[in-house]
Scaffold this active site. Structure first.
Site, PDB file in Angstrom:
ATOM      1  N   TYR A 223     -37.137  18.667  -0.660  1.00 30.56           N
ATOM      2  CA  TYR A 223     -37.656  17.583   0.188  1.00 30.56           C
ATOM      3  C   TYR A 223     -38.754  16.815  -0.546  1.00 30.56           C
ATOM      4  O   TYR A 223     -38.750  15.568  -0.590  1.00 30.56           O
ATOM      5  CB  TYR A 223     -38.195  18.133   1.526  1.00 30.56           C
ATOM      6  N   ARG A 270     -52.536  19.713   3.837  1.00 32.58           N
ATOM      7  CA  ARG A 270     -53.723  19.122   4.479  1.00 32.58           C
ATOM      8  C   ARG A 270     -53.430  18.618   5.895  1.00 32.58           C
ATOM      9  O   ARG A 270     -54.246  18.746   6.794  1.00 32.58           O
ATOM     10  CB  ARG A 270     -54.214  17.958   3.602  1.00 32.58           C
ATOM     11  N   ARG A 280     -43.947  16.901  14.105  1.00 28.41           N
ATOM     12  CA  ARG A 280     -43.305  16.920  12.788  1.00 28.41           C
ATOM     13  C   ARG A 280     -43.608  18.250  12.120  1.00 28.41           C
ATOM     14  O   ARG A 280     -44.700  18.783  12.276  1.00 28.41           O
ATOM     15  CB  ARG A 280     -43.857  15.817  11.883  1.00 28.41           C
ATOM     16  N   PHE A 340     -54.479   5.770 -13.785  1.00 24.33           N
ATOM     17  CA  PHE A 340     -53.599   5.644 -12.627  1.00 24.33           C
ATOM     18  C   PHE A 340     -52.965   6.994 -12.258  1.00 24.33           C
ATOM     19  O   PHE A 340     -52.852   7.334 -11.073  1.00 24.33           O
ATOM     20  CB  PHE A 340     -52.522   4.598 -12.960  1.00 24.33           C
TER      21      PHE A 340
END
Ligand code: D9A
Length: 471
Positions: A223, A270, A280, A340
């Site tokens: 997933y 978290r 969910r 980044f």
């Protein structure tokens, strides 16, 4: 991306607002190589139609990755330049506005990317955000959502495709999708192919998981691969396509996948409370099933010990990806790409450390402190600094490992591996080789302590088994 894109913690939102006004000197902690560079985020002037722009003083033009000995100095002239927007079309400007609306601090690191990679990543981010918004929108019936997710990549080439019925916070990117897809079609073919391919694979992966729960740990990886690993893979291919990264960065999909898995698992861990309260479930059943009958039960005060065991098991699983993250970052040569990539990873490690063994995770939101987040953003700009930050959080985590935690041995082991890999490769320059740096010594001592603890746990477990078996 269930949730990751749409889960912008309040703390970071506040941080982002404050970053706008910030001319922040690098702070002294966590201990790291000192530097005089500044990152300044400036807002567009009143009456100007430019979106706020981040001016990373290190990344105004393609830059080689800095080392601890060659920090770039602050150049005040760079403050007066806005990096890229002078010749921007209205639609591209709108795209940057959407980017800033969704994630201000992250937008800053995207805008600091060199050359045409900046636009490619901006558009990729907005396209992913749009796909994520479709996945998250509970008001779209499944029979409509499944084909939408699977066909999403084709909408990139349909100039007028848009979706105006979304009820999600980020519905504007879907309502104004023609502006995003217009800019997508202006990207070079090498970028378009990557973005479209990732959308196709992610859309069908999301559709696959709409009707099933995350069961095994393997399914958790799958997933997270669909919603985040593919983002890492796509970005790496964009980096290589821009020629600002070596071809091997784009080709090594395992390492790139790990960057996404580390971020996404951290988000999922978290956001336990928020997700379960909204019905969910992203924690894998193979993990929580060992400790509770239902995932929601972990939030019950009487279940705290089980809840913490489950939490620590998942944190330990997420930590497995850190060695890959280090190996990936080590390959990056361009400063703007390095920043980044490194910043979200160290933020995730800080978040994991804050979550580990923390009962608050089952009662509310666990945040990293604002100052800590700013420091990390400013500091994570060289491999040495990243090693230092990672060693620091590994030590912090190590101190929290409880004697009775079922995953203790595994946790100590992976922390040992991480610390070993974070030890500077060339800790001291030849000329200074007589003086070992305190950082290196502390890492070596930590490693010794960890190995000892790990061995003694293994030995005592083996003895325990031997005792049980009897003479
Ligand atoms: C990323 Cl183009 C993400 N996701 C993130 C942000 O970082 C990754 C979504 C779209 C893009 C990129 C990211 C950054 C750099 C390199 C990467 C990478 O790979 C090589 O992706 C793996 O979280 C979302 C996914 C995890 C689903 C991929 C970072 C980000 N941070 C938020 C804070 C937060 O907690 O979500 O978005 C923010 O700054 O607002």
């Amino acid at each position: 991306m269930a949730g990751a894109c749409c889960k912008c913690p309040v703390s970071l939102l506040t941080l982002k607002r404050s970053l706008l006004l910030l001319v922040a000197p690098r702070s002294a902690t966590p201990p790291g190589p000192s530097s005089r560079s500044l990152t300044v985020v400036v807002g567009g002037r009143p009456g100007e139609r430019r979106p706020p722009a981040a001016v990373s003083l290190r990344a105004a033009r393609p830059t080689a990755l800095r080392t601890s000995c060659s920090y770039q100095r602050l150049n005040p002239a760079a403050l007066l330049r806005s990096p890229c927007q002078d010749s921007m079309s209205d639609s591209l400007r709108t795209c940057y506005t959407y980017l800033n609306q969704t994630s201000r601090s992250f937008a800053a690191v995207i805008e600091a990317l060199d050359g045409d990679l900046r636009h490619a990543v901006c558009i990729f981010y907005l396209v992913l955000r749009s796909l994520d918004t479709v996945e998250d929108d509970m008001s779209i019936p499944l029979e409509k959502k499944v084909p939408m997710l699977k066909d999403f990549h084709t909408y990139l080439y349909q100039a007028d495709w848009c979706f105006t019925q979304s009820t999600e916070k980020d519905r504007q990117v879907l309502a104004d999708f023609p502006t995003i897809s217009l800019e997508f079609r202006k990207l070079g073919q090498q970028y378009r192919e990557v973005i479209s391919d990732i959308c196709q694979r992610m859309g069908s992966g999301m559709a696959e998981f709409l009707e099933k729960k995350v069961g095994s740990m393997k399914e958790w990886d799958l997933y997270c691969h669909y919603v985040a690993g593919l983002v890492g893979i796509g970005l790496s291919q964009l980096f290589s396509a821009s020629q600002l990264a070596d071809p091997e960065v784009g080709l090594d999909t395992e390492l790139a996948n790990s960057l996404g898995l580390f971020l996404q698992k951290t988000n999922i861990i978290r956001d336990y409370l928020e997700d379960t309260q909204q019905g969910r479930a992203f924690w894998p059943q193979e993990a929580w099933g060992q400790f509770a009958d239902r995932l929601e039960d972990l939030a019950k005060p009487e279940k705290l010990e089980s809840a913490l065991s489950c939490l620590n098991l998942l944190v330990t699983d997420a930590l497995r990806h850190v060695p890959d993250v280090l190996a990936y970052l080590l390959r990056l040569r361009n400063q703007s790409i390095f920043n980044f990539c490194a910043i979200p990873q160290v933020m995730a490690l800080a978040t994991l450390s804050a979550c580990y063994n923390n009962p608050k995770l089952f009662r509310g939101v666990v945040k990293i402190r604002k100052g800590q987040a700013v420091t990390l953003m400013m500091d994570a700009t060289s491999m040495e600094a990243v090693h230092t930050i990672i060693t620091q959080y590994s030590e912090e985590l190590l101190q929290k490992v409880s004697l009775t935690d079922p995953s203790r041995a595994k946790t100590l082991h992976i922390l040992g591996v991480i610390v070993e890999k974070s030890a500077p490769l060339q800790p001291v320059l030849q000329s200074k080789s007589v003086h070992l740096s305190p950082m290196y010594l502390s890492a070596a001592m930590l490693l010794a302590a960890l190995s000892w603890q790990y061995l003694s746990t293994t030995v005592s477990q083996a003895q325990g088994t031997a005792d049980l078996q009897g003479p």
